[in-house]
Design a protein around this motif. Structure first.
Motif, PDB file in Angstrom:
ATOM      1  N   ARG A  29     -35.270 -22.618  11.818  1.00  0.00           N
ATOM      2  CA  ARG A  29     -34.594 -23.914  11.958  1.00  0.00           C
ATOM      3  C   ARG A  29     -33.365 -24.068  11.080  1.00  0.00           C
ATOM      4  O   ARG A  29     -32.443 -24.800  11.402  1.00  0.00           O
ATOM      5  CB  ARG A  29     -35.575 -25.056  11.617  1.00  0.00           C
ATOM      6  N   THR A  30     -33.354 -23.418   9.936  1.00  0.00           N
ATOM      7  CA  THR A  30     -32.289 -23.690   8.956  1.00  0.00           C
ATOM      8  C   THR A  30     -32.062 -22.488   8.046  1.00  0.00           C
ATOM      9  O   THR A  30     -33.003 -21.740   7.748  1.00  0.00           O
ATOM     10  CB  THR A  30     -32.653 -24.944   8.127  1.00  0.00           C
ATOM     11  N   ILE A  31     -30.802 -22.301   7.626  1.00  0.00           N
ATOM     12  CA  ILE A  31     -30.403 -21.168   6.783  1.00  0.00           C
ATOM     13  C   ILE A  31     -29.489 -21.688   5.671  1.00  0.00           C
ATOM     14  O   ILE A  31     -28.653 -22.550   5.919  1.00  0.00           O
ATOM     15  CB  ILE A  31     -29.611 -20.118   7.605  1.00  0.00           C
ATOM     16  N   ALA A  32     -29.668 -21.159   4.465  1.00  0.00           N
ATOM     17  CA  ALA A  32     -28.729 -21.469   3.368  1.00  0.00           C
ATOM     18  C   ALA A  32     -28.435 -20.180   2.618  1.00  0.00           C
ATOM     19  O   ALA A  32     -29.353 -19.420   2.302  1.00  0.00           O
ATOM     20  CB  ALA A  32     -29.322 -22.505   2.422  1.00  0.00           C
ATOM     21  N   LEU A  33     -27.161 -19.940   2.336  1.00  0.00           N
ATOM     22  CA  LEU A  33     -26.751 -18.760   1.577  1.00  0.00           C
ATOM     23  C   LEU A  33     -26.620 -19.132   0.114  1.00  0.00           C
ATOM     24  O   LEU A  33     -26.009 -20.151  -0.223  1.00  0.00           O
ATOM     25  CB  LEU A  33     -25.419 -18.219   2.096  1.00  0.00           C
ATOM     26  N   HIS A  34     -27.188 -18.305  -0.764  1.00  0.00           N
ATOM     27  CA  HIS A  34     -27.065 -18.551  -2.204  1.00  0.00           C
ATOM     28  C   HIS A  34     -25.586 -18.439  -2.591  1.00  0.00           C
ATOM     29  O   HIS A  34     -24.901 -17.499  -2.171  1.00  0.00           O
ATOM     30  CB  HIS A  34     -27.899 -17.533  -2.986  1.00  0.00           C
ATOM     31  N   PRO A  35     -25.063 -19.404  -3.370  1.00  0.00           N
ATOM     32  CA  PRO A  35     -23.632 -19.388  -3.689  1.00  0.00           C
ATOM     33  C   PRO A  35     -23.184 -18.235  -4.592  1.00  0.00           C
ATOM     34  O   PRO A  35     -21.996 -17.923  -4.658  1.00  0.00           O
ATOM     35  CB  PRO A  35     -23.404 -20.734  -4.389  1.00  0.00           C
ATOM     36  N   VAL A  36     -24.133 -17.590  -5.280  1.00  0.00           N
ATOM     37  CA  VAL A  36     -23.761 -16.524  -6.223  1.00  0.00           C
ATOM     38  C   VAL A  36     -24.428 -15.196  -5.877  1.00  0.00           C
ATOM     39  O   VAL A  36     -23.775 -14.159  -5.752  1.00  0.00           O
ATOM     40  CB  VAL A  36     -24.128 -16.922  -7.679  1.00  0.00           C
ATOM     41  N   LYS A  37     -25.740 -15.216  -5.697  1.00  0.00           N
ATOM     42  CA  LYS A  37     -26.505 -13.977  -5.461  1.00  0.00           C
ATOM     43  C   LYS A  37     -26.495 -13.573  -3.983  1.00  0.00           C
ATOM     44  O   LYS A  37     -26.360 -14.435  -3.115  1.00  0.00           O
ATOM     45  CB  LYS A  37     -27.963 -14.177  -5.879  1.00  0.00           C
ATOM     46  N   GLU A  84     -28.494 -13.417  -1.633  1.00  0.00           N
ATOM     47  CA  GLU A  84     -29.766 -13.789  -1.015  1.00  0.00           C
ATOM     48  C   GLU A  84     -29.611 -15.095  -0.245  1.00  0.00           C
ATOM     49  O   GLU A  84     -28.634 -15.819  -0.408  1.00  0.00           O
ATOM     50  CB  GLU A  84     -30.897 -13.875  -2.051  1.00  0.00           C
ATOM     51  N   MET A  85     -30.582 -15.351   0.611  1.00  0.00           N
ATOM     52  CA  MET A  85     -30.513 -16.518   1.474  1.00  0.00           C
ATOM     53  C   MET A  85     -31.899 -17.098   1.684  1.00  0.00           C
ATOM     54  O   MET A  85     -32.911 -16.404   1.559  1.00  0.00           O
ATOM     55  CB  MET A  85     -29.891 -16.132   2.821  1.00  0.00           C
ATOM     56  N   ALA A  86     -31.927 -18.389   1.978  1.00  0.00           N
ATOM     57  CA  ALA A  86     -33.181 -19.075   2.272  1.00  0.00           C
ATOM     58  C   ALA A  86     -33.216 -19.408   3.761  1.00  0.00           C
ATOM     59  O   ALA A  86     -32.205 -19.826   4.324  1.00  0.00           O
ATOM     60  CB  ALA A  86     -33.290 -20.346   1.437  1.00  0.00           C
ATOM     61  N   VAL A  87     -34.374 -19.224   4.357  1.00  0.00           N
ATOM     62  CA  VAL A  87     -34.542 -19.487   5.788  1.00  0.00           C
ATOM     63  C   VAL A  87     -35.767 -20.383   5.973  1.00  0.00           C
ATOM     64  O   VAL A  87     -36.866 -20.038   5.531  1.00  0.00           O
ATOM     65  CB  VAL A  87     -34.732 -18.155   6.565  1.00  0.00           C
ATOM     66  N   GLY A  88     -35.572 -21.550   6.597  1.00  0.00           N
ATOM     67  CA  GLY A  88     -36.679 -22.477   6.840  1.00  0.00           C
ATOM     68  C   GLY A  88     -37.208 -22.312   8.254  1.00  0.00           C
ATOM     69  O   GLY A  88     -36.436 -22.221   9.211  1.00  0.00           O
ATOM     70  N   LEU A  89     -38.536 -22.280   8.372  1.00  0.00           N
ATOM     71  CA  LEU A  89     -39.185 -21.966   9.654  1.00  0.00           C
ATOM     72  C   LEU A  89     -40.053 -23.113  10.164  1.00  0.00           C
ATOM     73  O   LEU A  89     -40.533 -23.935   9.389  1.00  0.00           O
ATOM     74  CB  LEU A  89     -40.068 -20.718   9.488  1.00  0.00           C
ATOM     75  N   SER A  90     -40.280 -23.108  11.471  1.00  0.00           N
ATOM     76  CA  SER A  90     -41.167 -24.106  12.073  1.00  0.00           C
ATOM     77  C   SER A  90     -42.634 -23.863  11.743  1.00  0.00           C
ATOM     78  O   SER A  90     -43.469 -24.726  11.976  1.00  0.00           O
ATOM     79  CB  SER A  90     -40.986 -24.138  13.594  1.00  0.00           C
TER      80      SER A  90
END
Length: 308
Positions: free
Chosen positions: A148-156, A158-164
């Motif tokens: 559902r959603t993705i965010a990229l870490h501003p420095v490292k 890595e990324m966060a991914v939110g799931l249903s």
């Protein structure tokens, strides 16, 4: 505690013929894009808000837009089986990139250094697209249910991914390998956002909780707040990073302190002539610090937040 600022509704933007699902920045700070269930992608100017300009029309609902500043492109994610790449200068589609399977595109994020776009799809896959070659580079199946959603870490990297399926996965943004699995939400995760300095990851979703994870300490849960009555749809930070806002199916927008995570202001229909139905997405403009919200009520609202 009294709120340090007051909220004023500047204007209501109308013209969409159905629910408005998404907002995205434009090349200039006073402009932005909106799109939704009517397939229309509209450009707005905060200095002349009454005139929206239709920049694209696609055949199905648009859930996600992403501006690529280096090329002046707008990536349009609709719920067919392709990603549209729109050249804003030429006002023409540069490429329609076919996806591995027909599925809704729920989110698009763009990584500047590698010139790659990441798409979260309704079938549980994460797609990595090479924007230099305009082709799919990698496809990873992360879940049985939607990404559902993705965010990229501003420095490292890595990324966060939110799931249903209620989880948040932390991935290596280069290899897409899973580094951490965060299990705190009790329902679908609809939004994730890193604080501008990368210290915290904020998340929200169908359980109406705002969760704050300490990204600097292996994503240990920092706090959990019952933020809204119903689904928390989106989280966005102010241009200076000191505040963030959330919006919800409960028809409200809330403004929070980004350091203490204390609620500062509620923007709703009763107090501020807010939206009549679900508020789906927010865009916080650097132009006079104006906050834009969009809703199932087919309208957009522009809010001025001024210090008292």
């Amino acid at each position: 505690m009294a709120s340090p600022f007051q909220v004023q509704k500047i204007t209501t933007l109308t013209g969409h013929r159905d629910c408005v699902y998404t907002l995205e920045r434009a090349p200039e700070s006073h402009r932005f894009f909106s799109a939704g269930a009517d397939g229309m992608v509209v450009k707005w100017d905060l200095t002349q808000p009454e005139n929206g300009e239709l920049v694209a029309k696609v055949s199905s609902s648009v859930y996600a837009l992403k501006f690529v500043p280096e090329r002046n492109w707008l990536l349009i994610g609709h719920n067919q089986n392709s990603l549209e790449v729109l050249d804003l200068s030429a006002k023409a589609v540069v490429k329609t990139i076919p996806l591995p399977a027909p599925s809704a595109i729920f989110d698009i994020q763009y990584h500047v250094e590698t010139q790659t776009a990441f798409l979260g799809l309704g079938d549980g896959t994460l797609v990595k697209i090479d924007l230099a070659k305009l082709e799919v580079q990698k496809v990873v199946r992360l879940a049985e249910k939607s990404v559902r959603t993705i965010a990229l870490h501003p420095v490292k990297p890595e990324m966060a991914v939110g799931l249903s399926d209620h989880r948040i996965l932390i991935l290596d943004s280069q290899t897409l390998a899973v580094k951490e699995t965060l299990e705190g939400h009790t329902n679908s995760v609809f939004t994730v956002a890193y604080s501008p300095n990368g210290q915290y990851l904020l998340s929200g979703g169908r359980d109406a909780h705002l969760k704050v994870w300490n990204a600097a300490q292996q994503y240990a849960e920092h706090t959990s707040i019952i933020a809204h009555l119903f689904t928390l749809n989106h989280i966005t930070f102010s241009p200076n990073g000191r505040l963030f806002a959330t919006c919800s199916m409960d028809k409200s927008v809330k403004v929070w302190d980004a350091e203490t995570f204390k609620l500062l202001k509620v923007i709703d229909k009763a107090r501020h002539a807010g939206h009549g139905t679900s508020v789906n997405k927010l865009f916080w403009s650097a132009h006079w610090n104006q906050l834009v919200s969009c809703s199932d009520d087919r309208s957009l609202a522009v809010w001025a937040l001024t210090l008292k």
